[in-house]
Design an enzyme around this catalytic site. Structure first.
Site, PDB file in Angstrom:
ATOM      1  N   GLY A  70       0.819  -1.210   0.000  1.00 29.98           N
ATOM      2  CA  GLY A  70       0.000   0.000   0.000  1.00 29.98           C
ATOM      3  C   GLY A  70       0.850   1.257   0.000  1.00 29.98           C
ATOM      4  O   GLY A  70       0.515   2.252  -0.652  1.00 29.98           O
ATOM      5  N   ASN A 148      -7.406   4.240   9.256  1.00 29.75           N
ATOM      6  CA  ASN A 148      -6.860   3.023   9.856  1.00 29.75           C
ATOM      7  C   ASN A 148      -6.872   3.032  11.377  1.00 29.75           C
ATOM      8  O   ASN A 148      -6.885   1.988  12.008  1.00 29.75           O
ATOM      9  CB  ASN A 148      -5.438   2.773   9.359  1.00 29.75           C
ATOM     10  N   GLN A 176      -7.641   0.394   3.961  1.00 29.37           N
ATOM     11  CA  GLN A 176      -8.502  -0.162   5.018  1.00 29.37           C
ATOM     12  C   GLN A 176      -9.877  -0.568   4.487  1.00 29.37           C
ATOM     13  O   GLN A 176     -10.588  -1.319   5.156  1.00 29.37           O
ATOM     14  CB  GLN A 176      -8.687   0.865   6.149  1.00 29.37           C
ATOM     15  N   CYS A 322       2.427   1.521  12.362  1.00 28.31           N
ATOM     16  CA  CYS A 322       3.752   2.026  12.042  1.00 28.31           C
ATOM     17  C   CYS A 322       4.343   2.826  13.191  1.00 28.31           C
ATOM     18  O   CYS A 322       5.544   2.916  13.321  1.00 28.31           O
ATOM     19  CB  CYS A 322       3.701   2.902  10.808  1.00 28.31           C
TER      20      CYS A 322
HETATM   21  N1  PLP Z   1      -2.588   3.214   4.160  1.00 25.84           N
HETATM   22  C1  PLP Z   1      -3.340   2.810   5.200  1.00 25.84           C
HETATM   23  C2  PLP Z   1      -4.635   3.504   5.489  1.00 25.84           C
HETATM   24  C3  PLP Z   1      -2.908   1.750   6.005  1.00 25.84           C
HETATM   25  O1  PLP Z   1      -3.638   1.346   7.037  1.00 25.84           O
HETATM   26  C4  PLP Z   1      -1.671   1.119   5.700  1.00 25.84           C
HETATM   27  C5  PLP Z   1      -1.138   0.035   6.536  1.00 25.84           C
HETATM   28  O2  PLP Z   1      -1.080   0.102   7.747  1.00 25.84           O
HETATM   29  C6  PLP Z   1      -0.943   1.576   4.586  1.00 25.84           C
HETATM   30  C7  PLP Z   1      -1.431   2.624   3.844  1.00 25.84           C
HETATM   31  C8  PLP Z   1       0.362   0.950   4.189  1.00 25.84           C
HETATM   32  O3  PLP Z   1       0.156  -0.300   3.595  1.00 25.84           O
HETATM   33  P1  PLP Z   1       1.371  -1.345   3.508  1.00 25.84           P
HETATM   34  O4  PLP Z   1       1.563  -1.875   4.889  1.00 25.84           O
HETATM   35  O5  PLP Z   1       0.913  -2.398   2.563  1.00 25.84           O
HETATM   36  O6  PLP Z   1       2.539  -0.602   3.006  1.00 25.84           O
END
Ligand code: PLP
Length: 381
Positions: A70, A148, A176, A322
Site C-alpha cells: 500500500g 486506519n 482499510q 507504524c
Molecule cells: N494506508 C493505510 C490507510 C494503512 O492502514 C496502511 C497500513 O497500515 C498503509 C497505507 C500501508 O500499507 P502497507 O503496509 O501495505 O505498506
C-alpha cells in the site's frame, strides 16, 4: 491468543495459502518469458488483475497495476500525479496514513504546495471541508477511504464528484476499505486508488494501484517493462495470485461478513460501555468500518493497557501500527481534537474474519480487569 489487531494486518486464509502454493512450487516461471511455464504464470497474473478490477468496479483489468504494498501505491499515485500536473497544489487530510503524509511532505520540500484538511471531531473528512481548499492550481485531491486508526469512513463519493466537477484528479488510499466496504471507482469518480493485500487475509508485501484509463502519471521506479511499462520488477506471481483470491473471497462474502463482524464489534462496544465506567469512543458512530473500535480510557495509559492485555492474551494496538512503540501521540487523534494525554489513553481493537463472539466476550473480561487494575494504581485517577 485473541487477535484484535486486524486493521494492522491479518492472518492469511487457508484458501489463499492453497492458491499460492502451486505458484511457488510449480508455476515459478518468469511471467514475461515465452516458454509455457512463463505463459501460465502470466495468465495467473491476468486472472488476479481481473479479480481485483472487478472487486473495485474498475471498467478494465488493465487499469490495475500490481505493486509491493500500500505504501508504494500511495507514493506512486501522489508523486506520479504531481510530477505530470500543470498545477503545483494538492489537497490531502491531516488524518492520512504516513505513506501519504510523508510523501506530501517530500513534495513540499520540492516546491509543491499541500493543504491538509482538518477532520471533524469524529475523524471524518467531508466534501465541504475539501471544497474550501480548492484553488486555481489544485491538481490532485488525496483523501483516504477509511481511517486506519479510528475506522471513520470519509465522504468519498461526494469528494469524487467535487474533484470531477473541478477537473482535479482524485486519489484515495483504500487500504482499510478494500475487501471490507463496497467500492465502485466508476460511481465514486475515483481516478487513483491504493490497496494492500495483507489487510484482507493475503500475504504482506503485495498491493495494487488502480489508475483510471486515460489518466497519466509518472513512473515511480525505473527498470524493466513489466506492468505495461509502468511498474518495473519481476512480478510476485504467488502473492499476486493470493491477493486476487483473497479479494474475490472477501467481496463474495462481504454482505454476511460485514453483518457478522459489525455485530461482534457492536456487542464488544455495548458491553465495554455498560461494564467499564468512564470510556469514550474515538470515531464516528454512523460512518465506520465494521470491525474497528477506538476507545479512550481516562486513567489507563495505552502503553500500560496494551502490555497488560498482551500478558493476558489479547493483541490490540495503540496508534497506527507504524508508530507502535513510538512514544508520540497519534496524529489522527490529535487532529480530531484530543489532547496529547487523551490520545495516549486510547487503544484500537480491530476485529476481522477470523474472530468469534466467544473471543469478544473473553476480551471484554480481560479489558475490564486490565483497565480497572491500572486505574486503581494510577496516582492521578
Ligand atoms: N494506508 C493505510 C490507510 C494503512 O492502514 C496502511 C497500513 O497500515 C498503509 C497505507 C500501508 O500499507 P502497507 O503496509 O501495505 O505498506
Amino acid at each position: 491468543m485473541i487477535y484484535f489487531d486486524n486493521a494492522a494486518t491479518t492472518k492469511v486464509r487457508p484458501e489463499v495459502i492453497e492458491s499460492m502454493l502451486p505458484v511457488l512450487s510449480e508455476e515459478y516461471g518468469n511471467p514475461s518469458s515465452l516458454y509455457a511455464m512463463g505463459r501460465s504464470a502470466h495468465s495467473l497474473i491476468e486472472k488476479a488483475r481481473k479479480q481485483v478490477a472487478s472487486a473495485i468496479g474498475a471498467k478494465l483489468p488493465r487499469e490495475i497495476f500490481f505493486t509491493s504494498c500500500g505504501t508504494e501505491s500511495d507514493n506512486w499515485a501522489i508523486t506520479g500525479a504531481m510530477a505530470l500536473a500543470k498545477g503545483k497544489h494538492m489537497i490531502t487530510s491531516m488524518v492520512e496514513h504516513h505513506a501519504v503524509l510523508t510523501t506530501c511532505e517530500r513534495l513540499e520540500e520540492q516546491g509543491f504546495s499541500v493543504s491538509y484538511v482538518k477532520p471533524d471531531k469524529t475523524g471524518r473528512i467531508t466534501a465541504e471541508a475539501v471544497a474550501k481548499e480548492i484553488r486555481e492550481d489544485t491538481a490532485l485531491i488525496s483523501i483516504m477511504y477509511a481511517n486506519n486508526e479510528v475506522g471513520t469512513v470519509n465522504e468519498i463519493a461526494a469528494i469524487g464528484k467535487l474533484a470531477r466537477e473541478h477537473g482535479i484528479l482524485f486519489h484515495t488510499d483504500a487500504v482499510q476499505a478494500a475487501g471490507h466496504l463496497p467500492i465502485d471507482v466508476e460511481a465514486e469518480n475515483i481516478d487513483l486508488l491504493s490497496i494492500s493485500a495483507h489487510k484482507f487475509h493475503a500475504p504482506k508485501g503485495v498491493g495494487a494501484l488502480y489508475i483510471r484509463d486515460g489518466v497519466n502519471i509518472a513512473k515511480l521506479m525505473r527498470g524493466g517493462a513489466q506492468e505495461r511499462n509502468q511498474r518495473p520488477g519481476t512480478e510476485n506471481t504467488a502473492s499476486i495470485t493470493a491477493m486476487g483470491t483473497a479479494l474475490s473471497l472477501a467481496v463474495s462474502e462481504m454482505q454476511e461478513e460485514t453483518a457478522r463482524i459489525g455485530a461482534m464489534r457492536e456487542h464488544l462496544e455495548k458491553r465495554i460501555f455498560a461494564e467499564i465506567p468512564d470510556v469514550y469512543l474515538n470515531g464516528n458512530r454512523e460512518h465506520r468500518l465494521p470491525g474497528t473500535l477506538n476507545l479512550r480510557f481516562p486513567g489507563a495509559g495505552s502503553d500500560a493497557v496494551l502490555l497488560s492485555l498482551d500478558m493476558e492474551g489479547l493483541a490490540a494496538s495503540g496508534g497506527s501500527a507504524c508508530s507502535a512503540g513510538a512514544a508520540e501521540a497519534s496524529h489522527v487523534l490529535l487532529a480530531m481534537g484530543l489532547s496529547e494525554s487523551e490520545a495516549k489513553h486510547s487503544i484500537r481493537l480491530s476485529l476481522g474474519h477470523m474472530n468469534t463472539m466467544e473471543e469478544v466476550d473473553q476480551a471484554v473480561e480481560i479489558l475490564k480487569r486490565v483497565v480497572l487494575r491500572i486505574r486503581s494504581i494510577s496516582p492521578v485517577y
